[in-house]
Scaffold this active site. Sequence first.
Site, mmCIF file in Angstrom:
data_model
loop_
_atom_site.group_PDB
_atom_site.id
_atom_site.type_symbol
_atom_site.label_atom_id
_atom_site.label_comp_id
_atom_site.label_asym_id
_atom_site.label_seq_id
_atom_site.Cartn_x
_atom_site.Cartn_y
_atom_site.Cartn_z
ATOM 1 C CG ASP A 10 -1.789 1.214 1.316
ATOM 2 O OD1 ASP A 10 -2.465 1.496 0.318
ATOM 3 O OD2 ASP A 10 -1.783 1.922 2.337
ATOM 4 C CB SER A 11 0.166 4.759 -0.726
ATOM 5 O OG SER A 11 -1.052 4.778 -0.016
ATOM 6 C CE1 TYR A 42 2.842 5.549 -3.153
ATOM 7 C CE2 TYR A 42 1.723 3.690 -4.174
ATOM 8 C CZ TYR A 42 2.837 4.225 -3.558
ATOM 9 O OH TYR A 42 3.944 3.423 -3.364
ATOM 10 N N GLY A 43 -2.793 9.065 -3.800
ATOM 11 C CA GLY A 43 -4.113 9.450 -4.323
ATOM 12 C C GLY A 43 -4.192 10.786 -5.018
ATOM 13 C CB CYS A 73 -2.703 1.115 -2.589
ATOM 14 S SG CYS A 73 -2.859 2.848 -2.962
ATOM 15 C CG ASN A 74 -9.229 1.231 -2.896
ATOM 16 O OD1 ASN A 74 -10.293 0.812 -3.319
ATOM 17 N ND2 ASN A 74 -8.798 0.924 -1.679
ATOM 18 C CB THR A 75 -4.421 5.254 -5.458
ATOM 19 O OG1 THR A 75 -5.351 5.958 -4.635
ATOM 20 C CG2 THR A 75 -3.846 6.195 -6.480
ATOM 21 C CD GLU A 152 -2.454 8.661 6.774
ATOM 22 O OE1 GLU A 152 -1.448 9.315 7.041
ATOM 23 O OE2 GLU A 152 -2.460 7.683 5.992
ATOM 24 C CB CYS A 184 -10.157 5.190 -0.159
ATOM 25 S SG CYS A 184 -8.683 5.859 0.637
ATOM 26 C CB THR A 185 -6.567 1.710 2.245
ATOM 27 O OG1 THR A 185 -5.991 3.001 2.030
ATOM 28 C CG2 THR A 185 -6.078 0.741 1.204
ATOM 29 C CG HIS A 186 -6.871 6.046 4.761
ATOM 30 N ND1 HIS A 186 -6.077 5.382 3.853
ATOM 31 C CD2 HIS A 186 -6.039 6.740 5.574
ATOM 32 C CE1 HIS A 186 -4.804 5.678 4.094
ATOM 33 N NE2 HIS A 186 -4.758 6.502 5.138
HETATM 34 N N1 DGL Z 1 -4.098 3.828 0.015
HETATM 35 C C1 DGL Z 1 -4.718 4.878 -0.744
HETATM 36 C C2 DGL Z 1 -5.947 4.305 -1.469
HETATM 37 O O1 DGL Z 1 -6.521 3.315 -1.076
HETATM 38 C C3 DGL Z 1 -5.114 6.051 0.134
HETATM 39 C C4 DGL Z 1 -3.929 6.877 0.607
HETATM 40 C C5 DGL Z 1 -3.162 7.522 -0.527
HETATM 41 O O2 DGL Z 1 -3.670 8.472 -1.155
HETATM 42 O O3 DGL Z 1 -2.066 7.073 -0.795
HETATM 43 O O4 DGL Z 1 -6.340 4.846 -2.467
#
Ligand code: DGL
Length: 269
Positions: A10-11, A42-43, A73-75, A152, A184-186
């Site tokens: 993940d990012s 990453y987003g 990571c979704n992105t 976060e 998104c992971t969060h």
């Molecule tokens: N992990 C990223 C996602 O799921 C969220 C955090 C980021 O922007 O890197 O898209």
Amino acid sequence: MKNNPIGIFDSGLGGLTVLSEVARLLPTEETIYLGDTARVPYGIKSKETVVRYALEDAAFLQSHKVKLIVAACNTASANALDILQKVLNVPVIGVIEPGARAAVKATKTGRIGIIGTSATIDSNAYTSAIVDLAPEAKTFALACPLFVPLVEEGWNDNEIALSIAKKYLVELQEADIDTLVLGCTHYPLLKGIIAKVMGPGVTLIDSAAATATVVSALLEKEGIKNSSGSNASHAFFVTDSPDNFVKVGTRFFGKRLNCASLAELERRS
Ligand code: DGL
């Protein structure tokens, strides 16, 4: 091969929500987690940059002899999954298809909302995956960039989170959706607030849980499920200070993280 670890990247911290679901469903699987904490988020980055980062992350996991890679990571999944699947010689699972499939299964009206980072929403990956599965579906995609820093900061359940969620989600309330993909992971950590804003008529889809089910099915199909029978260990690597990762990561993983090591990624030009 069977006893080799599953690699998850993940990012940063967010992918721990995916790891947590994988570990819950597959308690005997060893895992190696890489959080690219030096380069998060990453987003908000371009597709080219996200692809390069994802390739470097995956190469690090491959050097640890993983049997399967999950792009948590979704992105990264939205922008780089096809390339990862092309260049790596182990199976790669992303979070988009499992989330899309779960949404299509859950919807009754065919009106599906998707929320994610700007790079995920701009990629159109969720929309395409949903429309491929259900051509009659109507999708409503919305970037919610403030949700990541909010989570976060640990502000998942306060007045500020509630008012930001209300401001973003009004568009989806007006679209009369009955299903919302937390892309998104969060966002699983904001489930309570999002559910409050969207109301009981909207089913929230957690891509993390859906992805763990796909990982399990793939291990079964490939005959590479760990058969040792004992509870597995989880190794954590990060590209920036492990201290903060360990401190904040506990909230995402749902369990205490004991330690993380610094990872040196090989840079691609
Ligand atoms: N992990 C990223 C996602 O799921 C969220 C955090 C980021 O922007 O890197 O898209």
